[in-house]
Design a protein around this motif. Structure first.
Motif, PDB file in Angstrom:
ATOM      1  N   LYS A 127      54.022  41.760  69.869  1.00 20.63           N
ATOM      2  CA  LYS A 127      54.485  40.314  69.305  1.00 20.63           C
ATOM      3  C   LYS A 127      52.478  40.435  69.129  1.00 20.63           C
ATOM      4  CE  LYS A 127      58.277  37.824  72.179  1.00 20.63           C
ATOM      5  NZ  LYS A 127      58.331  37.808  72.540  1.00 20.63           N
ATOM      6  N   ASN A 128      51.694  41.202  69.791  1.00 27.03           N
ATOM      7  CA  ASN A 128      50.920  40.557  69.624  1.00 27.03           C
ATOM      8  C   ASN A 128      49.760  41.361  67.909  1.00 27.03           C
ATOM      9  OD1 ASN A 128      50.106  39.477  72.260  1.00 27.03           O
ATOM     10  ND2 ASN A 128      49.741  41.159  73.221  1.00 27.03           N
ATOM     11  N   VAL A 132      47.780  38.858  65.873  1.00 28.30           N
ATOM     12  CA  VAL A 132      46.616  39.606  64.607  1.00 28.30           C
ATOM     13  C   VAL A 132      47.238  39.623  62.944  1.00 28.30           C
ATOM     14  CG1 VAL A 132      45.623  41.327  64.525  1.00 28.30           C
ATOM     15  CG2 VAL A 132      46.435  40.530  67.058  1.00 28.30           C
ATOM     16  N   LEU A 133      48.479  40.147  63.357  1.00 27.25           N
ATOM     17  CA  LEU A 133      49.026  40.127  61.723  1.00 27.25           C
ATOM     18  C   LEU A 133      48.582  39.277  60.913  1.00 27.25           C
ATOM     19  CD1 LEU A 133      50.855  42.788  60.990  1.00 27.25           C
ATOM     20  CD2 LEU A 133      49.226  43.456  60.039  1.00 27.25           C
ATOM     21  N   SER A 134      50.163  38.320  61.789  1.00 25.77           N
ATOM     22  CA  SER A 134      50.120  36.844  61.266  1.00 25.77           C
ATOM     23  C   SER A 134      48.304  36.117  60.720  1.00 25.77           C
ATOM     24  CB  SER A 134      50.936  36.453  62.316  1.00 25.77           C
ATOM     25  OG  SER A 134      52.043  36.291  62.067  1.00 25.77           O
ATOM     26  N   ILE A 135      47.488  36.397  61.943  1.00 25.36           N
ATOM     27  CA  ILE A 135      46.169  35.470  61.892  1.00 25.36           C
ATOM     28  C   ILE A 135      45.272  35.362  60.675  1.00 25.36           C
ATOM     29  CG2 ILE A 135      44.881  35.015  62.923  1.00 25.36           C
ATOM     30  CD1 ILE A 135      46.041  34.809  65.570  1.00 25.36           C
ATOM     31  N   GLU A 136      45.508  37.125  60.663  1.00 24.34           N
ATOM     32  CA  GLU A 136      44.901  37.580  59.335  1.00 24.34           C
ATOM     33  C   GLU A 136      45.494  37.374  58.702  1.00 24.34           C
ATOM     34  OE1 GLU A 136      44.827  41.993  59.598  1.00 24.34           O
ATOM     35  OE2 GLU A 136      43.003  42.103  61.454  1.00 24.34           O
ATOM     36  N   ILE A 137      46.781  37.159  57.936  1.00 30.98           N
ATOM     37  CA  ILE A 137      47.849  36.980  56.678  1.00 30.98           C
ATOM     38  C   ILE A 137      46.743  35.205  56.328  1.00 30.98           C
ATOM     39  CG2 ILE A 137      49.616  36.461  55.616  1.00 30.98           C
ATOM     40  CD1 ILE A 137      50.663  38.632  56.477  1.00 30.98           C
ATOM     41  N   ALA A 138      46.902  34.854  57.749  1.00 32.82           N
ATOM     42  CA  ALA A 138      46.840  33.439  57.311  1.00 32.82           C
ATOM     43  C   ALA A 138      44.842  33.009  56.699  1.00 32.82           C
ATOM     44  CB  ALA A 138      47.360  32.312  58.336  1.00 32.82           C
TER      45      ALA A 138
END
Length: 166
Positions: A127-128, A132-138
């Motif tokens: 999940k972390n 982190v990946l979602s935040i980077e992609i966003a």
């Protein structure tokens, strides 16, 4: 045939009779009592020996019966000891089996807890990492979307509309 031994005369016969009488008297006075006494002692000794042999036979039969009883008792005690040893052995085996089962269950339960803990830990890390990946992609999408002023305004308006709906 005038042999004095075959046809004894009256004098020879008389003296033979007197000699025989003296011999019977002497034997009767001293010989027969001693002979009868010896025979009586021998008879008593034989009777005592027979009685002793009978007593010994009876005692021997008692000893044999007693020995047989002791042997049966020893066999019973041996069987009881063997039975007791078998029971003790079975109890020890059963206790060892129960202890082994409890230990195995404890190890399995410990392994389950460790697996559950590792699973939760892995999910948390996943999940972390996803976050982190979602935040980077966003972040990358936002940079790309917000680089144009018109697109940025459209995005803000659209988000505000969605916020009002929810």
């Amino acid at each position: 045939m005038n042999n004095p031994l075959i046809n004894p005369g009256l004098g020879t016969f008389f003296w033979m009779l007197v000699s025989f009488g003296i011999l019977v008297f002497i034997l009767g006075k001293w010989g027969w009592p001693m002979l009868l006494k010896s025979l009586k002692k021998r008879e008593e000794a034989i009777a005592e020996s027979l009685n002793a042999a009978e007593k010994a036979r009876i005692e021997m039969s008692k000893l044999v019966a007693h020995n047989e009883e002791l042997l049966r008792q020893a066999q019973r005690e041996r069987e009881e000891m063997l039975s007791s040893a078998r029971l003790t052995s079975e109890e020890i085996k059963e206790k060892a089996r129960i202890d082994a089962t409890e230990e195995a269950n404890r190890i399995v339960e410990s392994a389950r807890k460790n697996i559950e803990f590792e699973k939760l830990k892995a999910m948390h890390e996943l999940k972390n990492q996803i976050a982190v990946l979602s935040i980077e992609i966003a972040e990358k999408l936002m940079k790309a979307e917000l680089s144009d002023k018109q697109k940025a305004d459209d995005l803000v308006r659209k988000e505000l509309e969605n916020a009002n709906l929810n």
